[in-house]
Design a protein around this motif. Structure first.
Motif, mmCIF file in Angstrom:
data_model
loop_
_atom_site.group_PDB
_atom_site.id
_atom_site.type_symbol
_atom_site.label_atom_id
_atom_site.label_comp_id
_atom_site.label_asym_id
_atom_site.label_seq_id
_atom_site.Cartn_x
_atom_site.Cartn_y
_atom_site.Cartn_z
ATOM 1 N N GLU A 129 0.812 -1.152 0.106
ATOM 2 C CA GLU A 129 0.117 0.035 0.028
ATOM 3 C C GLU A 129 0.926 1.220 0.014
ATOM 4 O O GLU A 129 1.840 1.413 0.866
ATOM 5 N N PHE A 130 0.387 2.322 -0.837
ATOM 6 C CA PHE A 130 1.185 3.554 -1.055
ATOM 7 C C PHE A 130 0.084 4.647 -0.968
ATOM 8 O O PHE A 130 -1.078 4.421 -1.263
ATOM 9 N N VAL A 131 0.674 5.696 -0.201
ATOM 10 C CA VAL A 131 -0.157 6.931 -0.540
ATOM 11 C C VAL A 131 0.767 8.174 -1.255
ATOM 12 O O VAL A 131 1.829 8.292 -0.926
ATOM 13 N N LEU A 132 -0.112 8.867 -2.320
ATOM 14 C CA LEU A 132 0.458 9.855 -2.878
ATOM 15 C C LEU A 132 -0.101 11.000 -2.592
ATOM 16 O O LEU A 132 -1.324 11.177 -2.711
ATOM 17 N N LEU A 133 0.569 12.188 -1.826
ATOM 18 C CA LEU A 133 -0.125 13.221 -1.177
ATOM 19 C C LEU A 133 0.220 14.518 -2.209
ATOM 20 O O LEU A 133 1.621 14.615 -2.499
ATOM 21 N N ALA A 134 -0.605 14.849 -3.080
ATOM 22 C CA ALA A 134 -0.367 16.073 -4.094
ATOM 23 C C ALA A 134 -0.881 17.392 -3.403
ATOM 24 O O ALA A 134 -1.994 17.465 -2.910
ATOM 25 N N THR A 135 -0.110 18.386 -3.791
ATOM 26 C CA THR A 135 -0.633 19.673 -3.428
ATOM 27 C C THR A 135 -0.516 20.382 -4.505
ATOM 28 O O THR A 135 0.178 20.240 -5.773
ATOM 29 N N ASP A 136 -1.136 21.745 -4.655
ATOM 30 C CA ASP A 136 -1.021 22.687 -5.740
ATOM 31 C C ASP A 136 -1.361 21.997 -7.059
ATOM 32 O O ASP A 136 -0.759 22.184 -8.024
ATOM 33 N N LEU A 137 -2.399 21.382 -7.095
ATOM 34 C CA LEU A 137 -3.036 20.656 -8.300
ATOM 35 C C LEU A 137 -3.957 21.661 -9.224
ATOM 36 O O LEU A 137 -3.843 21.336 -10.278
ATOM 37 N N GLY A 138 -4.393 22.953 -8.502
ATOM 38 C CA GLY A 138 -5.142 23.680 -9.305
ATOM 39 C C GLY A 138 -6.551 23.390 -9.019
ATOM 40 O O GLY A 138 -6.699 22.239 -8.743
ATOM 41 N N MET A 139 -7.699 24.025 -9.579
ATOM 42 C CA MET A 139 -8.975 23.889 -9.463
ATOM 43 C C MET A 139 -9.427 23.430 -10.860
ATOM 44 O O MET A 139 -9.056 23.894 -12.074
ATOM 45 N N PRO A 140 -10.384 22.382 -11.049
ATOM 46 C CA PRO A 140 -10.842 21.633 -9.774
ATOM 47 C C PRO A 140 -9.712 20.717 -9.274
ATOM 48 O O PRO A 140 -8.963 20.018 -10.017
ATOM 49 N N LEU A 141 -9.680 20.541 -8.155
ATOM 50 C CA LEU A 141 -8.606 19.207 -7.403
ATOM 51 C C LEU A 141 -8.684 17.922 -8.191
ATOM 52 O O LEU A 141 -7.715 17.218 -8.418
ATOM 53 N N THR A 142 -10.184 17.582 -8.299
ATOM 54 C CA THR A 142 -10.128 16.093 -9.029
ATOM 55 C C THR A 142 -9.705 15.954 -10.512
ATOM 56 O O THR A 142 -9.109 14.806 -10.656
ATOM 57 N N HIS A 143 -9.551 16.947 -10.979
ATOM 58 C CA HIS A 143 -8.975 16.969 -12.431
ATOM 59 C C HIS A 143 -7.658 16.561 -12.224
ATOM 60 O O HIS A 143 -6.937 15.700 -12.957
ATOM 61 N N GLY A 144 -6.725 17.333 -11.501
ATOM 62 C CA GLY A 144 -5.440 16.920 -11.436
ATOM 63 C C GLY A 144 -5.175 15.492 -10.700
ATOM 64 O O GLY A 144 -4.239 14.835 -10.982
ATOM 65 N N ALA A 145 -6.037 15.232 -9.714
ATOM 66 C CA ALA A 145 -5.865 14.013 -9.066
ATOM 67 C C ALA A 145 -6.177 12.896 -10.015
ATOM 68 O O ALA A 145 -5.412 11.672 -10.083
ATOM 69 N N ARG A 146 -7.319 13.009 -10.750
ATOM 70 C CA ARG A 146 -7.405 11.887 -12.160
ATOM 71 C C ARG A 146 -6.391 11.718 -12.812
ATOM 72 O O ARG A 146 -5.808 10.559 -13.304
ATOM 73 N N ILE A 147 -5.618 12.768 -13.502
ATOM 74 C CA ILE A 147 -4.373 12.702 -14.208
ATOM 75 C C ILE A 147 -3.231 11.897 -13.518
ATOM 76 O O ILE A 147 -2.805 10.793 -14.056
ATOM 77 N N LEU A 148 -3.065 12.236 -12.088
ATOM 78 C CA LEU A 148 -2.084 11.580 -11.298
ATOM 79 C C LEU A 148 -2.359 10.096 -11.243
ATOM 80 O O LEU A 148 -1.636 9.298 -11.362
#
Length: 538
Positions: free
Chosen positions: A451-470
């Protein structure tokens, strides 16, 4: 010789004092240290035995639950109409047994009165046999799943464990019993436990307390034998009554350190034992060492003290004074000045080297306390700190954070089949791939086995868009083939995503991502799910 001067000499006084100190300390060490080591090593050995017992109990429980879940799934999926079509029912049993032969002795189906109407593979004498007289049949007939007590099969000459699940029609009415039997020594069941060796003299037993019966043991001759009579081994007597823990017991002839752990799915327990003599050999060695050391010290103390007083005393005292001030915090931890190139000088330089190593060791301990040893990634402790920092940053800049909880799909079969070394290589390779995905401001942490966790900041809005890409990048890099010495393999990853704006709780954020990850696993694996979203696994 001036006797009075000799008697009043500091050297003489130190020699006599040192001799008395050596004798007194030798006697004190002999009794205090041996008693301390005996108690301390007993506690350590008990903790080790407890760990082994817990691991064995969890492993046994997992294998039993695996078969229980499989049998319950079969019972739930059996078409009721097949109960009146023997040939189709046998074919249905055959397909399931050959697809996943978890029950080495096969499957069978009885009517509501316990008469076996069909079995696979067909065993002489089993079809038409009634199991209504079995002790736990009434429980299965009452609608409960039953893991039966172990039995000795006269047909296969093996010790078996029966399991039974009720069969119901579409209205919930009981129409029969689906059962399966597995030999204890069958591959993939409890065979590895019966072959286990806990050191040269360690032992373990799996016990059914209801019958005081040994279900499995590393000693094959003990299987299906009764426990010793009440009073022979008090720890086992307490375990039968419900005690779970550690203590000193006896196997009838030898005193043992025992640990008891429960197997939750059955009410059984695992007892692991190690003879006290095997657990505490260091005590005898220490006793012999103290005696030899005391004699040697008494013989050389005169020369050593004279040498120390006459030649080393002043510079050594100066060095000791500075070292003492460092320990009190009066001086910073800096190297001591080397007065001269003799033994005192060597001691001072050794102290300086030790001080340097201490600083390095402190830095290493600090690193180990916050990083995973295998991958070098931050662990849960550092992740929690990074999450606090990320949330504080988001609050100051009115941005947000995203947390991706990753769980590898298909890692356990590789680890179990190829071994832990190959599993470690896989984890290290996956770590490098995920690090290539993570940005400079992101934190990648390992929080569990796979199990791993990736903590991402400064993704821009909307946050879910950047999170989806990651998340998509993570899925793609993990899915790339793994080239191992044993061949090429492929993993997947299930990802749970949780996002929050400038004000959120780190624990709730991690819990939300964890739950979303399990949703991703349950919805197909190799995809991601965003917490709080009604979307399917993507």
């Amino acid at each position: 010789m001036n006797f009075k001067r000799f008697a009043n000499s500091l050297v003489t006084r130190l020699v006599l004092f040192g001799t008395l100190v050596v004798l007194a300390s030798g006697i004190a060490r002999y009794y205090v240290l041996t008693d301390f080591l005996h108690n301390d090593l007993t506690d350590v050995a008990a903790e080790q035995q407890s760990t082994i017992a817990s691991y064995l109990a969890q492993d046994i429980n997992h294998r039993l639950l695996e078969r229980r879940r499989y049998l319950e799934q079969l019972a739930a999926s059996l078409p009721p109409e097949l109960m009146s079509q023997p040939e189709k029912l046998r074919e249905w049993l055959r397909d399931r047994q050959e697809l996943q032969p978890l029950f080495s002795q096969g499957l069978f189906i009885t009517d509501v009165d316990g008469l076996i109407v069909i079995d696979y593979p067909a065993t002489v004498g089993r079809t038409g046999m009634s199991i209504s007289g079995f002790p736990d049949f009434h429980l299965a007939k009452g609608g409960k799943f039953v893991i039966g007590e172990p039995l000795f099969s006269t047909r296969s000459k093996e010790t078996i464990i029966p399991m039974m699940a009720p069969l119901r029609d579409n209205t919930g009415k009981l129409i029969g019993i689906l059962g399966g039997t597995a030999a204890l020594a069958a591959p993939g069941f409890l065979d590895h436990l019966q072959q286990a060796r806990l050191g040269k003299s360690g032992s373990f037993i799996l016990v059914s307390p209801a019958r005081r019966l040994i279900v499995a043991s590393n000693d094959p001759t003990a299987v299906l034998k009764q426990l010793p009579q009440v009073g022979v081994d008090p720890i086992l007597d307490k375990a039968v009554a419900g005690y779970r823990g550690t203590g000193i017991g006896s196997n009838g002839t030898v005193e043992e350190i025992k640990a008891i752990a429960a197997v939750p799915s059955t009410g059984w327990f695992v007892a692991v034992g190690l003879p006290v003599s095997a657990a505490l050999p260091t005590v005898e060695h220490v006793q012999a060492f103290i005696l030899r050391g005391g004699v040697a010290q008494a013989l050389v103390i005169f020369l050593l003290i004279i040498l120390v007083v006459v030649w080393f005393f002043q510079p050594l005292r100066h060095a000791a004074d500075q070292a003492e001030r460092m320990t009190r915090g009066d001086l910073p931890l800096t190297p001591l000045p080397v007065a001269r190139a003799d033994e005192v000088g060597h001691l001072t330089m050794a102290f300086n080297r030790l001080l340097s190593r201490l600083k390095v060791h402190q830095a290493e301990l600090q690193h180990q306390a916050h990083h995973d040893i295998l991958t070098g990634l931050p662990n849960r402790v550092m992740l929690a700190d990074r999450m606090q920092q990320a949330i504080a940053h988001a609050q100051r800049h009115r941005t947000g954070v995203a947390l991706l909880f990753l769980d590898l799909d298909g890692f356990k079969p590789i680890n179990d089949t190829l071994g832990h070394k190959a599993g470690d290589q896989v984890l290290q390779e996956i770590t490098q791939r995920l690090l290539n995905v993570a940005r400079g401001s992101d934190t990648l942490a390992r929080v569990g086995g796979d199990e791993f966790v990736l903590l991402a900041t400064d993704l821009g809005m909307p946050l879910t868009h950047g999170a989806r890409i990651l998340a998509e990048k993570c899925i793609n890099v993990v899915a790339e083939p793994l080239k191992l010495q044993q061949g090429n393999y492929q993993l997947g990853v299930s990802i749970g995503i949780a996002v929050c704006d400038d004000n959120c709780d780190p624990d709730l954020l991690l819990q939300a991502a964890d739950k979303a990850m399990y949703d991703a696993k349950s919805k197909g694996r190799g995809c991601y799910v965003i917490a709080g979203s009604s979307e399917t696994c993507i």
